[in-house]
Design a protein around this motif. Structure first.
Motif, PDB file in Angstrom:
ATOM      1  N   PHE A   1      17.852   1.409 -13.268  1.00 61.85           N
ATOM      2  CA  PHE A   1      18.468   0.091 -13.073  1.00 61.85           C
ATOM      3  C   PHE A   1      17.820  -0.720 -11.956  1.00 61.85           C
ATOM      4  O   PHE A   1      18.297  -1.800 -11.636  1.00 61.85           O
ATOM      5  CB  PHE A   1      19.955   0.262 -12.745  1.00 61.85           C
ATOM      6  N   GLY A   2      16.757  -0.213 -11.362  1.00 62.15           N
ATOM      7  CA  GLY A   2      16.236  -0.815 -10.135  1.00 62.15           C
ATOM      8  C   GLY A   2      15.538  -2.149 -10.286  1.00 62.15           C
ATOM      9  O   GLY A   2      15.196  -2.771  -9.294  1.00 62.15           O
ATOM     10  N   GLN A   3      15.307  -2.619 -11.500  1.00 60.63           N
ATOM     11  CA  GLN A   3      14.555  -3.860 -11.654  1.00 60.63           C
ATOM     12  C   GLN A   3      15.529  -5.017 -11.836  1.00 60.63           C
ATOM     13  O   GLN A   3      16.360  -5.007 -12.742  1.00 60.63           O
ATOM     14  CB  GLN A   3      13.622  -3.778 -12.879  1.00 60.63           C
ATOM     15  N   PRO A   4      15.403  -6.043 -10.972  1.00 62.75           N
ATOM     16  CA  PRO A   4      16.273  -7.209 -11.138  1.00 62.75           C
ATOM     17  C   PRO A   4      16.089  -7.831 -12.525  1.00 62.75           C
ATOM     18  O   PRO A   4      15.007  -7.781 -13.091  1.00 62.75           O
ATOM     19  CB  PRO A   4      15.791  -8.161 -10.049  1.00 62.75           C
ATOM     20  N   GLY A   5      17.164  -8.419 -13.031  1.00 63.47           N
ATOM     21  CA  GLY A   5      17.129  -8.923 -14.398  1.00 63.47           C
ATOM     22  C   GLY A   5      17.389  -7.764 -15.331  1.00 63.47           C
ATOM     23  O   GLY A   5      17.419  -6.601 -14.909  1.00 63.47           O
ATOM     24  N   ASP A   6      17.577  -8.049 -16.592  1.00 67.47           N
ATOM     25  CA  ASP A   6      17.797  -6.949 -17.535  1.00 67.47           C
ATOM     26  C   ASP A   6      16.444  -6.440 -17.997  1.00 67.47           C
ATOM     27  O   ASP A   6      15.686  -7.175 -18.616  1.00 67.47           O
ATOM     28  CB  ASP A   6      18.613  -7.437 -18.733  1.00 67.47           C
ATOM     29  N   ALA A   7      16.140  -5.208 -17.653  1.00 72.29           N
ATOM     30  CA  ALA A   7      14.797  -4.691 -17.926  1.00 72.29           C
ATOM     31  C   ALA A   7      14.861  -3.343 -18.644  1.00 72.29           C
ATOM     32  O   ALA A   7      14.600  -2.307 -18.051  1.00 72.29           O
ATOM     33  CB  ALA A   7      14.000  -4.572 -16.629  1.00 72.29           C
ATOM     34  N   PRO A   8      15.232  -3.350 -19.918  1.00 71.35           N
ATOM     35  CA  PRO A   8      15.381  -2.083 -20.640  1.00 71.35           C
ATOM     36  C   PRO A   8      14.049  -1.340 -20.754  1.00 71.35           C
ATOM     37  O   PRO A   8      13.023  -1.944 -21.067  1.00 71.35           O
ATOM     38  CB  PRO A   8      15.886  -2.506 -22.025  1.00 71.35           C
TER      39      PRO A   8
ATOM     40  N   LEU B   1       8.278  -0.702  -4.154  1.00 75.83           N
ATOM     41  CA  LEU B   1       7.298  -1.790  -4.082  1.00 75.83           C
ATOM     42  C   LEU B   1       6.857  -2.269  -5.463  1.00 75.83           C
ATOM     43  O   LEU B   1       6.532  -3.430  -5.647  1.00 75.83           O
ATOM     44  CB  LEU B   1       6.078  -1.343  -3.279  1.00 75.83           C
ATOM     45  N   LYS B   2       6.816  -1.384  -6.404  1.00 77.17           N
ATOM     46  CA  LYS B   2       6.297  -1.745  -7.731  1.00 77.17           C
ATOM     47  C   LYS B   2       7.301  -2.519  -8.576  1.00 77.17           C
ATOM     48  O   LYS B   2       6.979  -2.976  -9.676  1.00 77.17           O
ATOM     49  CB  LYS B   2       5.896  -0.476  -8.488  1.00 77.17           C
ATOM     50  N   THR B   3       8.511  -2.638  -8.053  1.00 80.62           N
ATOM     51  CA  THR B   3       9.608  -3.141  -8.869  1.00 80.62           C
ATOM     52  C   THR B   3       9.310  -4.436  -9.622  1.00 80.62           C
ATOM     53  O   THR B   3       9.589  -4.549 -10.802  1.00 80.62           O
ATOM     54  CB  THR B   3      10.828  -3.358  -7.949  1.00 80.62           C
ATOM     55  N   GLU B   4       8.752  -5.413  -8.923  1.00 82.44           N
ATOM     56  CA  GLU B   4       8.556  -6.700  -9.590  1.00 82.44           C
ATOM     57  C   GLU B   4       7.588  -6.567 -10.764  1.00 82.44           C
ATOM     58  O   GLU B   4       7.784  -7.161 -11.824  1.00 82.44           O
ATOM     59  CB  GLU B   4       8.036  -7.746  -8.589  1.00 82.44           C
ATOM     60  N   PHE B   5       6.558  -5.767 -10.558  1.00 80.40           N
ATOM     61  CA  PHE B   5       5.590  -5.562 -11.644  1.00 80.40           C
ATOM     62  C   PHE B   5       6.218  -4.800 -12.814  1.00 80.40           C
ATOM     63  O   PHE B   5       5.835  -4.993 -13.969  1.00 80.40           O
ATOM     64  CB  PHE B   5       4.353  -4.824 -11.130  1.00 80.40           C
ATOM     65  N   LEU B   6       7.155  -3.903 -12.525  1.00 81.93           N
ATOM     66  CA  LEU B   6       7.798  -3.180 -13.622  1.00 81.93           C
ATOM     67  C   LEU B   6       8.557  -4.170 -14.504  1.00 81.93           C
ATOM     68  O   LEU B   6       8.530  -4.080 -15.732  1.00 81.93           O
ATOM     69  CB  LEU B   6       8.738  -2.097 -13.084  1.00 81.93           C
ATOM     70  N   GLY B   7       9.224  -5.117 -13.857  1.00 80.39           N
ATOM     71  CA  GLY B   7       9.909  -6.152 -14.630  1.00 80.39           C
ATOM     72  C   GLY B   7       8.911  -6.934 -15.491  1.00 80.39           C
ATOM     73  O   GLY B   7       9.201  -7.266 -16.642  1.00 80.39           O
TER      74      GLY B   7
ATOM     75  N   GLU C   1       6.159  -6.813 -22.404  1.00 79.08           N
ATOM     76  CA  GLU C   1       6.050  -5.688 -23.339  1.00 79.08           C
ATOM     77  C   GLU C   1       4.648  -5.073 -23.293  1.00 79.08           C
ATOM     78  O   GLU C   1       4.031  -4.778 -24.303  1.00 79.08           O
ATOM     79  CB  GLU C   1       6.455  -6.110 -24.752  1.00 79.08           C
ATOM     80  N   THR C   2       4.169  -4.903 -22.066  1.00 81.89           N
ATOM     81  CA  THR C   2       2.892  -4.228 -21.839  1.00 81.89           C
ATOM     82  C   THR C   2       3.170  -2.743 -21.632  1.00 81.89           C
ATOM     83  O   THR C   2       3.947  -2.386 -20.751  1.00 81.89           O
ATOM     84  CB  THR C   2       2.215  -4.791 -20.572  1.00 81.89           C
ATOM     85  N   PRO C   3       2.555  -1.884 -22.445  1.00 81.95           N
ATOM     86  CA  PRO C   3       2.801  -0.453 -22.266  1.00 81.95           C
ATOM     87  C   PRO C   3       2.390  -0.013 -20.869  1.00 81.95           C
ATOM     88  O   PRO C   3       1.346  -0.436 -20.374  1.00 81.95           O
ATOM     89  CB  PRO C   3       1.889   0.217 -23.304  1.00 81.95           C
ATOM     90  N   LEU C   4       3.206   0.816 -20.251  1.00 79.65           N
ATOM     91  CA  LEU C   4       2.871   1.283 -18.910  1.00 79.65           C
ATOM     92  C   LEU C   4       3.598   2.592 -18.664  1.00 79.65           C
ATOM     93  O   LEU C   4       4.771   2.731 -19.009  1.00 79.65           O
ATOM     94  CB  LEU C   4       3.309   0.248 -17.867  1.00 79.65           C
ATOM     95  N   VAL C   5       2.891   3.552 -18.075  1.00 83.20           N
ATOM     96  CA  VAL C   5       3.532   4.807 -17.672  1.00 83.20           C
ATOM     97  C   VAL C   5       3.528   4.874 -16.153  1.00 83.20           C
ATOM     98  O   VAL C   5       2.490   4.653 -15.523  1.00 83.20           O
ATOM     99  CB  VAL C   5       2.793   6.023 -18.268  1.00 83.20           C
ATOM    100  N   LEU C   6       4.692   5.123 -15.580  1.00 86.06           N
ATOM    101  CA  LEU C   6       4.793   5.292 -14.134  1.00 86.06           C
ATOM    102  C   LEU C   6       5.336   6.696 -13.867  1.00 86.06           C
ATOM    103  O   LEU C   6       6.372   7.070 -14.414  1.00 86.06           O
ATOM    104  CB  LEU C   6       5.731   4.244 -13.532  1.00 86.06           C
ATOM    105  N   VAL C   7       4.631   7.452 -13.061  1.00 85.71           N
ATOM    106  CA  VAL C   7       5.133   8.767 -12.668  1.00 85.71           C
ATOM    107  C   VAL C   7       5.661   8.660 -11.243  1.00 85.71           C
ATOM    108  O   VAL C   7       4.922   8.283 -10.330  1.00 85.71           O
ATOM    109  CB  VAL C   7       4.022   9.838 -12.731  1.00 85.71           C
ATOM    110  N   ASP C   8       6.936   8.963 -11.073  1.00 90.19           N
ATOM    111  CA  ASP C   8       7.540   8.975  -9.740  1.00 90.19           C
ATOM    112  C   ASP C   8       7.788  10.429  -9.363  1.00 90.19           C
ATOM    113  O   ASP C   8       8.660  11.083  -9.938  1.00 90.19           O
ATOM    114  CB  ASP C   8       8.850   8.171  -9.770  1.00 90.19           C
ATOM    115  N   VAL C   9       6.989  10.933  -8.437  1.00 88.74           N
ATOM    116  CA  VAL C   9       7.205  12.286  -7.935  1.00 88.74           C
ATOM    117  C   VAL C   9       8.192  12.142  -6.778  1.00 88.74           C
ATOM    118  O   VAL C   9       7.821  11.795  -5.670  1.00 88.74           O
ATOM    119  CB  VAL C   9       5.883  12.940  -7.475  1.00 88.74           C
TER     120      VAL C   9
END
Ligand code: TPP
Ligand code: MG
Lengths: 315, 638
Positions: free
Chosen positions: B369-376, B326-332, B338-346
């Motif tokens: 690789f789960g985010q559409p577009g190139d999202a290094p 669900l968070k994918t779009e926001f991760l992109g 270039e907003t710092p963000l930490v995501l913990v996936d348990v």
């Protein structure tokens, strides 16, 4: 939205800001688009309230209207479609010292962002939410939005929009802990400015639906309205908005006490006339951020606390 | 005291009734399980045994045995709920193979463990005996059938009349029997009763005092019963270490690590097995000036964390697989802005709702690789409970330095596993400093990318002169929407370059075992302990095997191709699905491989093989040993 004592540096109170201080990039909306007049009214509000540009944040989603932050010289966050409210909530939770405004389109807020919208009303975090409602999807070129009138022909519903439109005011008033609900129209700038000002000064989540002309796609919805003031009824009250200057132009006026939620709901439900004004306000509703206590600790104090915490796990 | 003699096995050594001096089994490692219907408290029984053992200086690793439902039907093998506690003289790094002793509250829970091959041949079984002559004929029949099935396996079965015993102190032994059972274990392992009592009191601190008092009475009853009726004791003498230790589970470590990193906002939506981080934080975060925001959904949680990070210190969001989706779009958006963000996936079992309470390592490729577009962005995985703590400090620092998204991949095994580790030596430098509020020099751009590194310094609301609008649209260094073709190429390169720079700062991974040999096992995340134990056993057998464990998955740690070239065969061992190489329709080309092996093959051009399992449990070192045996010297897929 009230001024909050700052955890961070206080701004230079002596500085006076003018409209020009809030000028951003040249707006790229269509000529005649109502978003232009919302932008000027907003800049006017900021100048009137003398808000330091660096202490002000505009958060938006995606849509024509969501380009807004680019055109105003404050901090801005142009995020993803439908999800401006969570971003704004994050800003405000971390930085109560900032003045937060949210700009959303009708698809943005009422459709894809509906879940966040309902919960933002309930959180009642101190911010101003502006719904720029042109009753159509503008950016993606004329698809039916949740507020498009029934029967209105769009590219996705060419035989006319199938369902009766959603009523954002009615819906907002139905959410527990709603604290400020108003409707205005961008073609009545004085009313829009007064509404935004009341919204800004309200401590809590202020929801303002701004009826917005879209000459490109929905000119026939609002385009004629400026010429028909009789189709508009102003809700007037000393605790809402009561502008003498508008008396002549809008003779249809109704005294409505914004403290009266039942009456507000009744008025919102009745679609026979377009009502502008403050439907409801209650400055005493609990605000989410107030329930969160934020002691400010220095790093050494935090380390000390953490040592005590680790003691609990010590072998 | 007891009206019925405990039934014991055929071994005459064990047949003594009321033993005067019990036989003491000296062991370097010993594994215990406690299982019951859910709600009967086997979990707290096991947890207390584990925690107290750690506090007494033993190495410990605990694993929760959890049914997916909160209240599954009683006396059902699918409902077995409890804990495995592996106790060692020295450090214990994984849950081991099988249990040496099991305490079961009913024979169905016991059967579940037996059928999962969780019991050592000859294991000691302490079984609640009330079902044997239960009023319900059906239950009696189930009991007899179970005993028949178990009888063939050669366990030593000891009947415990726990219910009947507990009736002396409580009207409802279903609540409290676990304390009686804990008493038995306390006596068997000679655990410190003061420490046990303190744990019990802590557990019931929010309840009426009488609850803890009655629990302690039941504990003592259990101790007395064991004293009179059990003819053996187990001694796992701790090897005293010289370091201060702490003991906790991985989610607690993540929560404390986040505090140590100076993070102040965690946004989440409840999802197993990540939720307990927020429980932990909820209890203490606000005392540190932090907020745990339970959002309306995972998308909102990501949005709140991004908004908070954008306006100040790096925030984090915590979730499991479905929430990651669900968070994918926001991760992109975090990457693009270039907003710092930490995501913990348990991580838990997937896809979809999958195995909510069970361990899996199936989110690796989605995370990278789960985010559409190139999202290094950055992906790292802690391998131990200790690393769950420190990874948060690392993640926060990288997020801020590189203006990057950092995904931390924990899993259900780490989340609920309890292990002692050296007490962190806290460092003020770990704590995020207050957001910069100084004026921005005129002419400076919000994405003034350094051409060499792609790095730039972010502007934070409140900084005079820094007003600009971040946008998820392609943009230039002034954050202006890109209307010319070259800007997207350039800004994409800048975002990518940061990750290459980070990769260059990493050290090549160290090898466990020799620098070259027949077989190299590569792992990531929570499997480290099991892999290394298997490798040690294999090397004792004379096999030429080494292992390597990766913490950074994106960017990958450097030097891998060169290291791989020194081994005859390289294979990953992971808890995710892969086709068996000889499965129907499976070819060398179309074989779907373990996620890390997929990645390593792409990045190193080495024909990396894999062995993976998705059994809903941590890998057993014994199973990995088998894999090593059959792959050493085999040459494999190369
Ligand atoms: C996740 C996602 N879905 C769809 C879109 C495409 N999209 C962009 S704006 C928009 C609707 C715009 O309408 P509205 O919110 O009313 O704003 P307006 O343009 O009318 O101001 C849509 C569907 C998108 N950008 N992201
Ligand atoms: Mg619209």
């Amino acid at each position: 939205m009230s001024a909050v004592c700052s955890l961070f540096q206080l701004h230079d109170e002596s500085r006076e800001y003018g409209m020009g201080d809030y000028e951003g990039a040249q707006a790229r909306w269509c000529p005649g688009c109502g978003d232009h007049s919302v932008l000027s009214a907003t800049q006017r509000l900021l100048a009137r309230e003398n808000l330091p540009p660096e202490k002000t944040v505009f958060v938006s989603g995606i849509g024509c209207s969501s380009r807004f932050p680019h055109y105003i010289n404050t901090y801005g966050f142009h995020g993803v479609h439908g999800r401006a409210l969570p971003v704004a909530t994050g800003v405000k939770l971390h930085r109560p010292d900032l003045h937060v405004f949210v700009v959303m389109g009708d698809g943005d807020c009422i459709s894809i962002g509906a879940g966040h919208w309902i919960h933002a009303i309930r959180y009642n975090v101190d911010m101003v939410a502006l719904l720029l409602d042109n009753e159509i999807y503008g950016l993606t070129k004329m698809q039916t939005s949740p507020t498009t009138p029934q029967g209105y022909v769009t590219n996705t519903q060419p035989r006319g929009s199938y369902l009766p439109p959603m009523n954002p005011i009615e819906a907002t008033l139905g959410v527990t802990n709603a604290s400020f609900v108003a409707q205005t129209a961008e073609w009545v700038p004085a009313h829009m400015l007064a509404t935004m000002e009341a919204a800004y000064r309200h401590p809590g989540f202020s929801f303002v639906r701004i009826l917005q002309r879209c000459p490109h796609f929905t000119d026939d919805l609002f385009g004629e309205l400026p010429k028909h003031p009789e189709r508009v009824q102003l809700l007037v009250h000393e605790h809402g908005i009561d502008l003498e200057a508008l008396e002549g132009r809008f003779p249809n006026r109704l005294a409505h006490d914004p403290a009266d939620l039942d009456e507000a709901r009744r008025l919102a439900e009745d679609a026979s006339v377009i009502r502008l004004g403050v439907f409801f306000r209650d400055d005493s509703r609990p605000r989410y951020e107030e329930t969160r206590h934020l002691p400010a600790y220095t790093a050494p104090e935090k380390l000390e606390l953490l040592e005590r915490e680790l003691d609990r796990y010590a072998v | 005291m007891s009206t019925r003699l405990p039934v014991v096995g055929d071994d005459p050594v064990f047949s003594a009734e009321q033993p005067s001096s019990p036989r003491v089994l000296e062991r370097a490692q010993y594994t215990v399980e406690v299982v019951s219907d859910s709600g009967e408290g086997a979990q707290s029984c096991g947890q207390i045994l584990g925690t107290v053992s750690a506090k007494m200086g033993n190495g410990v690793w605990t694993v929760e045995i959890i049914p997916a439902e909160v209240q599954p039907p009683p006396r059902n093998p699918a409902g077995a709920s409890g804990n495995r506690v592996r106790i060692g003289s020295g450090p214990v790094t994984n849950w081991g193979d099988r249990t040496d002793l099991i305490v079961a509250f009913n024979e169905q829970a016991l059967l579940a463990r037996h059928r999962l091959d969780a019991l050592e041949p000859g294991a000691v079984i302490l079984i609640e005996s009330m079902w044997q002559d239960h009023d319900d004929e059906g239950i009696r029949a189930e009991w007899s059938a179970a005993m028949e099935e178990l009888g063939a396996a050669g366990y030593r079965i000891i009947h415990v009349p726990a219910h009947e015993q507990c009736l002396a102190l409580t009207e409802n032994p279903y609540l409290g029997k676990n304390m009686f059972m804990l008493g038995i274990l306390t006596e068997l392992f000679d655990r410190d009763t003061a420490l046990i009592g303190a744990q019990i009191r802590h557990r019931f601190r929010k309840k009426d005092e009488s609850v803890a008092e009655r629990s302690i009475d039941l504990l003592e009853l259990g101790i007395a019963w064991a004293r009179e009726n059990l003819d053996f004791r187990v001694s796992v003498p701790p090897v005293p270490g010289d370091r201060d230790m702490v003991v906790m589970n991985g989610n607690q470590a993540v929560a404390l690590g986040a505090v140590a990193a100076g993070m102040e906002l965690a946004a989440m939506y409840p999802i197993t097995p990540a939720t307990s981080v927020s429980h932990q934080l909820g209890e203490m975060f606000e005392r540190f000036g932090g907020i745990v925001h339970q959002a309306e959904d995972e998308i909102a949680a990501a949005g709140v964390a991004i908004g908070a990070s954008y306006a100040g210190k790096t925030a984090f969001t915590i979730t499991s697989g479905p929430g990651l989706a669900l968070k994918t779009e926001f991760l992109g958006l975090a990457v693009m802005t270039e907003t710092p963000l930490v995501l913990v996936d348990v991580q838990r079992g997937g896809p979809s709702t999958g195995l909510p309470t069970k361990v899996e390592q199936s989110d690796l490729l989605a995370a990278i690789f789960g985010q559409p577009g190139d999202a290094p962005h950055v992906v790292l995985a802690p391998a131990t409970i200790e690393e769950c703590f420190h990874v948060m400090v690392t993640a926060r620092r990288i997020a801020e330095t590189f203006r990057a998204l950092v995904i931390v991949l924990s899993d259900a095994n780490l989340a609920t596993g309890v292990q002692p580790f050296p007490r962190p030596e806290l460092d003020q430098a770990w704590i995020a400093s207050a957001p910069d509020q100084s004026p921005v020099p005129e002419g400076k751009a919000p994405y003034a990318w350094d051409e060499q590194t792609g790095l730039s310094q972010r502007f934070i609301p409140g900084q005079p002169g820094g007003m600009f609008t971040v946008t998820g649209l392609a943009h230039d260094e002034r954050s202006k929407v890109a209307y010319t073709s070259d800007i997207n190429q350039w800004s994409s390169a800048m975002r990518s370059r940061k990750i290459a720079v980070l990769g260059q700062t990493l050290r090549p991974p160290s090898l466990n075992g020799d620098d070259a040999g027949d077989l190299l096992i590569v792992g990531w995340g929570s499997t480290k302990g099991a892999i290394e134990e298997a490798v040690a056993r294999a090397r004792d057998e004379g096999l030429s095997v080494s292992s390597l464990h990766l913490t950074f998955l994106s960017p990958l740690e450097p030097g891998l191709a060169e290291i791989f070239s020194r081994f005859q065969k390289v294979m990953t061992v992971e808890i995710n699905y892969s086709d068996e190489p000889d499965g129907p329709f499976v070819t060398h080309q179309n074989r779907r491989r373990g996620q890390l092996s997929w990645l390593l093959r792409a990045q190193t051009l080495v024909d990396v093989d894999c062995w993976t399992r998705v059994l809903g449990e941590p890998l057993r070192p014994g199973a990995i040993l088998e894999v090593i045996r059959s792959n050493c010297g085999a040459g494999g897929e190369r």
